[in-house]
Design a protein around this motif. Structure first.
Motif, short mmCIF file in Angstrom:
data_model
loop_
_atom_site.label_atom_id
_atom_site.label_comp_id
_atom_site.label_asym_id
_atom_site.label_seq_id
_atom_site.Cartn_x
_atom_site.Cartn_y
_atom_site.Cartn_z
N GLY A 64 37.10 -20.73 16.97
CA GLY A 64 37.75 -21.40 15.85
C GLY A 64 38.44 -20.42 14.94
O GLY A 64 38.52 -19.22 15.22
N GLU A 65 38.91 -20.95 13.83
CA GLU A 65 39.58 -20.13 12.82
C GLU A 65 39.15 -20.64 11.46
O GLU A 65 39.09 -21.85 11.22
N THR A 66 38.81 -19.71 10.59
CA THR A 66 38.44 -20.03 9.22
C THR A 66 39.22 -19.11 8.30
O THR A 66 39.14 -17.89 8.44
N VAL A 67 39.95 -19.68 7.38
CA VAL A 67 40.75 -18.93 6.41
C VAL A 67 41.57 -17.83 7.11
O VAL A 67 41.52 -16.67 6.74
N GLY A 68 42.29 -18.23 8.15
CA GLY A 68 43.18 -17.32 8.84
C GLY A 68 42.50 -16.26 9.69
O GLY A 68 43.15 -15.31 10.13
N GLU A 69 41.21 -16.38 9.91
CA GLU A 69 40.47 -15.38 10.68
C GLU A 69 39.83 -16.06 11.89
O GLU A 69 39.11 -17.05 11.75
N ASP A 70 40.11 -15.52 13.08
CA ASP A 70 39.52 -16.08 14.30
C ASP A 70 38.04 -15.73 14.38
O ASP A 70 37.63 -14.64 13.98
N TRP A 71 37.26 -16.66 14.91
CA TRP A 71 35.85 -16.40 15.16
C TRP A 71 35.49 -16.91 16.55
O TRP A 71 36.18 -17.74 17.13
N LEU A 72 34.41 -16.39 17.06
CA LEU A 72 33.90 -16.77 18.37
C LEU A 72 32.39 -16.84 18.24
O LEU A 72 31.78 -15.98 17.60
N GLN A 73 31.80 -17.86 18.82
CA GLN A 73 30.34 -17.96 18.80
C GLN A 73 29.84 -18.11 20.23
O GLN A 73 30.26 -19.02 20.95
N LEU A 74 28.96 -17.20 20.62
CA LEU A 74 28.35 -17.23 21.95
C LEU A 74 26.89 -17.63 21.81
O LEU A 74 26.16 -17.05 21.00
N GLY A 75 26.49 -18.61 22.60
CA GLY A 75 25.10 -19.04 22.60
C GLY A 75 24.40 -18.58 23.87
O GLY A 75 24.98 -18.63 24.96
N PHE A 76 23.19 -18.12 23.72
CA PHE A 76 22.38 -17.66 24.85
C PHE A 76 21.09 -18.45 24.88
O PHE A 76 20.39 -18.57 23.88
N ARG A 77 20.77 -18.98 26.03
CA ARG A 77 19.55 -19.75 26.21
C ARG A 77 18.41 -18.83 26.63
O ARG A 77 18.60 -17.88 27.39
N ILE A 89 25.33 -15.62 18.67
CA ILE A 89 26.04 -14.51 18.05
C ILE A 89 27.42 -15.02 17.63
O ILE A 89 28.19 -15.49 18.46
N ARG A 90 27.69 -14.92 16.34
CA ARG A 90 28.98 -15.35 15.80
C ARG A 90 29.77 -14.11 15.41
O ARG A 90 29.31 -13.29 14.62
N TYR A 91 30.94 -13.96 16.02
CA TYR A 91 31.82 -12.82 15.77
C TYR A 91 32.88 -13.25 14.77
O TYR A 91 33.56 -14.26 14.97
N LEU A 92 33.03 -12.49 13.70
CA LEU A 92 33.98 -12.80 12.63
C LEU A 92 35.17 -11.85 12.70
O LEU A 92 34.98 -10.64 12.84
#
Length: 159
Positions: A64-77, A89-92
């Protein structure tokens, strides 16, 4: 990975984070706060710990994108025989992603995590995650790692 060793052998895999762990004290002051906290967690590279990243299975992927900044969230089971929690893990502020074609269907097909390595980067930090068959590197401003209780009905009893 530059410092963490992950090598296939005839009888399995050889995993050794010692060189990285020896260097980590010199890196902590230049890592962003979230990356620093995750990398220095004493359980992170302890193979007997319930919060060791080894054997976590890729599960969810959100972008996604928040306030012009891309983010990525990886989930591990979790692995019920080892972990009691799932990891997210959420990458900002994403600068680069080594597998630009990664999508949710690809992500769920990755094998379990072997080990990972977090290093300082001019854009914040780089986080390389090793799997049995490939690796993924995310460069971001920072990351936030969150452990949450897992639903594990077939969890073995604790001793």
């Amino acid at each position: 990975m530059k410092y963490v060793k992950v090598e296939a052998t005839g009888t399995g895999d050889f995993l050794d984070p010692d060189r990285y762990l020896g260097l980590l004290p010199t890196l902590v002051n230049v890592l962003p706060p979230g990356a620093r906290a995750f990398s220095v967690d004493p359980d992170h590279y302890n193979f007997f710990s319930r919060r060791c990243v080894k054997d976590l299975k890729p599960d969810t992927l959100l972008r996604g994108e928040t306030v012009g900044e891309d983010w990525l969230q990886l989930g591990f089971r979790h692995n019920c025989w080892k972990h009691e929690e799932d990891l997210s893990i959420r990458y900002l502020g994403i600068s680069s992603l080594s597998l630009d074609t990664i999508n949710e269907l690809d992500w769920a097909s990755f094998h379990a995590v072997t080990l990972d390595e977090i290093l300082p980067h001019k854009h914040g930090c780089s986080h390389e995650i090793g799997f049995l068959d490939r690796s993924l590197t995310v460069v971001s401003r920072d990351l936030i790692a969150t452990w949450t209780e897992a639903d594990c009905p077939d969890k073995p009893p604790r001793s």
